[in-house]
Design an enzyme around this catalytic site. Sequence first.
Site, PDB file in Angstrom:
ATOM      1  N   ARG A 232       3.607  -8.817   4.196  1.00 55.03           N
ATOM      2  CA  ARG A 232       2.409  -9.365   4.593  1.00 55.03           C
ATOM      3  C   ARG A 232       2.416 -10.777   4.864  1.00 55.03           C
ATOM      4  NH1 ARG A 232       0.933  -4.854   5.410  1.00 55.03           N
ATOM      5  NH2 ARG A 232      -0.925  -3.957   4.780  1.00 55.03           N
ATOM      6  N   HIS A 280       2.765  -7.097  14.204  1.00 51.05           N
ATOM      7  CA  HIS A 280       2.701  -6.052  13.115  1.00 51.05           C
ATOM      8  C   HIS A 280       2.985  -4.737  13.490  1.00 51.05           C
ATOM      9  CE1 HIS A 280      -0.080  -5.796   9.015  1.00 51.05           C
ATOM     10  NE2 HIS A 280       0.980  -4.513   9.248  1.00 51.05           N
TER      11      HIS A 280
HETATM   12  P1  NDP Z   1       5.622  -0.315  -3.193  1.00 45.37           P
HETATM   13  O1  NDP Z   1       4.235  -0.529  -3.876  1.00 45.37           O
HETATM   14  O2  NDP Z   1       6.325   1.179  -2.891  1.00 45.37           O
HETATM   15  O3  NDP Z   1       6.704  -1.479  -3.601  1.00 45.37           O
HETATM   16  C1  NDP Z   1       6.663  -2.831  -3.704  1.00 45.37           C
HETATM   17  C2  NDP Z   1       7.585  -3.495  -4.370  1.00 45.37           C
HETATM   18  O4  NDP Z   1       7.305  -4.806  -4.681  1.00 45.37           O
HETATM   19  C3  NDP Z   1       7.943  -2.993  -5.687  1.00 45.37           C
HETATM   20  O5  NDP Z   1       9.458  -2.807  -5.919  1.00 45.37           O
HETATM   21  C4  NDP Z   1       7.335  -3.932  -6.715  1.00 45.37           C
HETATM   22  O6  NDP Z   1       8.066  -4.196  -7.875  1.00 45.37           O
HETATM   23  C5  NDP Z   1       7.444  -5.405  -5.817  1.00 45.37           C
HETATM   24  N1  NDP Z   1       6.611  -6.450  -6.019  1.00 45.37           N
HETATM   25  C6  NDP Z   1       5.167  -6.192  -6.248  1.00 45.37           C
HETATM   26  N2  NDP Z   1       4.898  -7.399  -6.689  1.00 45.37           N
HETATM   27  C7  NDP Z   1       5.801  -8.124  -7.169  1.00 45.37           C
HETATM   28  C8  NDP Z   1       5.788  -9.453  -7.626  1.00 45.37           C
HETATM   29  N3  NDP Z   1       5.223 -10.312  -7.783  1.00 45.37           N
HETATM   30  N4  NDP Z   1       7.230  -9.701  -8.070  1.00 45.37           N
HETATM   31  C9  NDP Z   1       8.129  -9.009  -7.758  1.00 45.37           C
HETATM   32  N5  NDP Z   1       8.203  -7.926  -7.189  1.00 45.37           N
HETATM   33  C10 NDP Z   1       7.224  -7.316  -6.896  1.00 45.37           C
HETATM   34  O7  NDP Z   1       5.319  -0.870  -1.694  1.00 45.37           O
HETATM   35  P2  NDP Z   1       5.950  -0.185  -0.332  1.00 45.37           P
HETATM   36  O8  NDP Z   1       7.343  -0.294  -0.300  1.00 45.37           O
HETATM   37  O9  NDP Z   1       5.589   1.181   0.001  1.00 45.37           O
HETATM   38  O10 NDP Z   1       5.492  -1.277   0.806  1.00 45.37           O
HETATM   39  C11 NDP Z   1       5.791  -2.621   0.480  1.00 45.37           C
HETATM   40  C12 NDP Z   1       4.574  -3.469   1.552  1.00 45.37           C
HETATM   41  O11 NDP Z   1       4.984  -3.488   3.054  1.00 45.37           O
HETATM   42  C13 NDP Z   1       3.197  -2.968   1.604  1.00 45.37           C
HETATM   43  O12 NDP Z   1       2.222  -3.330   0.559  1.00 45.37           O
HETATM   44  C14 NDP Z   1       2.706  -3.515   2.967  1.00 45.37           C
HETATM   45  O13 NDP Z   1       2.075  -4.792   2.559  1.00 45.37           O
HETATM   46  C15 NDP Z   1       3.887  -3.891   3.689  1.00 45.37           C
HETATM   47  N6  NDP Z   1       4.188  -2.926   4.702  1.00 45.37           N
HETATM   48  C16 NDP Z   1       4.071  -3.327   6.138  1.00 45.37           C
HETATM   49  C17 NDP Z   1       4.156  -2.655   7.208  1.00 45.37           C
HETATM   50  C18 NDP Z   1       4.133  -3.377   8.845  1.00 45.37           C
HETATM   51  O14 NDP Z   1       4.033  -2.572   9.557  1.00 45.37           O
HETATM   52  N7  NDP Z   1       4.782  -4.330   8.691  1.00 45.37           N
HETATM   53  C19 NDP Z   1       4.221  -1.222   7.095  1.00 45.37           C
HETATM   54  C20 NDP Z   1       3.713  -0.779   5.918  1.00 45.37           C
HETATM   55  C21 NDP Z   1       3.797  -1.605   4.793  1.00 45.37           C
HETATM   56  P3  NDP Z   1       8.099  -2.944  -9.137  1.00 45.37           P
HETATM   57  O15 NDP Z   1       8.970  -1.934  -8.409  1.00 45.37           O
HETATM   58  O16 NDP Z   1       8.444  -3.687 -10.376  1.00 45.37           O
HETATM   59  O17 NDP Z   1       6.639  -2.534  -9.039  1.00 45.37           O
HETATM   60  C1  OXD Z   2       0.845  -0.783   6.206  1.00 38.46           C
HETATM   61  C2  OXD Z   2       0.860  -1.600   7.398  1.00 38.46           C
HETATM   62  O1  OXD Z   2       0.029  -1.489   5.140  1.00 38.46           O
HETATM   63  O2  OXD Z   2       1.067  -1.063   8.609  1.00 38.46           O
HETATM   64  O3  OXD Z   2       0.831   0.452   6.325  1.00 38.46           O
HETATM   65  O4  OXD Z   2       0.830  -2.722   7.342  1.00 38.46           O
END
Ligand code: NDP
Ligand code: OXD
Length: 317
Positions: A232, A280
């Site tokens: 993000r 994005h």
């Molecule tokens: P998940 O919820 O599966 O994974 C999030 C990961 O981030 C977990 O490993 C979590 O740790 C870690 N995390 C969260 N907060 C913290 C913190 N404060 N400190 C350290 N680690 C942290 O999410 P996804 O993998 O499915 O997606 C990740 C992000 O990718 C989405 O939230 C979205 O914002 C972004 N995204 C962007 C897209 C794009 O087109 N650019 C498309 C899809 C997603 P833990 O495992 O310990 O919970």
């Molecule tokens: C998502 C994205 O969060 O596309 O899925 O950013």
Amino acid sequence: MISKRPLILDTDIGADRSPEYFAEHLERPVLSLNDADETVFARAPYLLTWRPRPGTFDKFQALEVIFSLGAGVDGLMRTDPPQHIPIVRFVDPDMTQLMADWVCHQCLNHLRDQSQYASWQADRHWGNKQQQPMASEVRVGVMGLGELGSFAARRLAAMGFDVAGWSRSMKQLDGIKTYDQNGLDTFLGRTDMVVGLLPLTAQTQGLYDRSFFSKLNPDGALGGPIFINGGRGKSQVEADIIACLKDGTLKSVSLDVFEEEPLHENSPLWGFDHIYLTPHSSAVSRDSGLVRHLSEQLQRYESGLPLQHLVERDRGY
Ligand code: NDP
Ligand code: OXD
């Protein structure tokens, strides 16, 4: 089909998503949020949305489940969804694969200095052979080891990169060195190329700033630290990225997400010729994947099984 419980589709989420497509494939009534009236809001149990307008949830009287169109739910959380209603995140193998493709593509762009070759090609210039570091000489650090990050990390490792990962809670991934929150500085110090795949929460807002970039390894095989963000945009401080690119704290970046989207035409980021910007679009939610995911979760819910991929309210993701 009529006996199945209806889904309300927030059509503001994307131009090409029609209620008719989802109705046909989910085999249930699907109505556009904009077309729904009092009688629909009185009985509709399901809403598919991403960045709802303020007040959206107040209209519903019988809402049971909120489905997020995206993997990230920060836009949804900003509009205060009712505490008692579960929110299901979008998780699908196609999205996971698309994000890993983008991450690997960007890492290869930097490994092979693709912007240099592109500029020579544009100038019809044969150029000089570049130094070619091996992937195994490059230390990549993936931040966020959830659905997207853990798969991308494995793919990078399979390509030969020296991969580590960082997450809130400790993870175990074969062949990948992992760190939890307490290990952040050590993780950054061994990292030449950092990949952000974190959700936007109060803890991750503004995380990628000058102090963060200054902790990356300045002496890696690529000649300076690289920042890649597919998570993000509000997790990054763009003024610091620009200043760090100018003074060499960062060698280059790949950004798919931005503090404000679309990226303003006056942003200095457009002016760097050795960085990579995508709008994005690293991993777009595909309709076929959404249908697969919704069918599975609705089937589970309606047969009494627990929903999967639930957002934990206190964590914010
Ligand atoms: P998940 O919820 O599966 O994974 C999030 C990961 O981030 C977990 O490993 C979590 O740790 C870690 N995390 C969260 N907060 C913290 C913190 N404060 N400190 C350290 N680690 C942290 O999410 P996804 O993998 O499915 O997606 C990740 C992000 O990718 C989405 O939230 C979205 O914002 C972004 N995204 C962007 C897209 C794009 O087109 N650019 C498309 C899809 C997603 P833990 O495992 O310990 O919970
Ligand atoms: C998502 C994205 O969060 O596309 O899925 O950013």
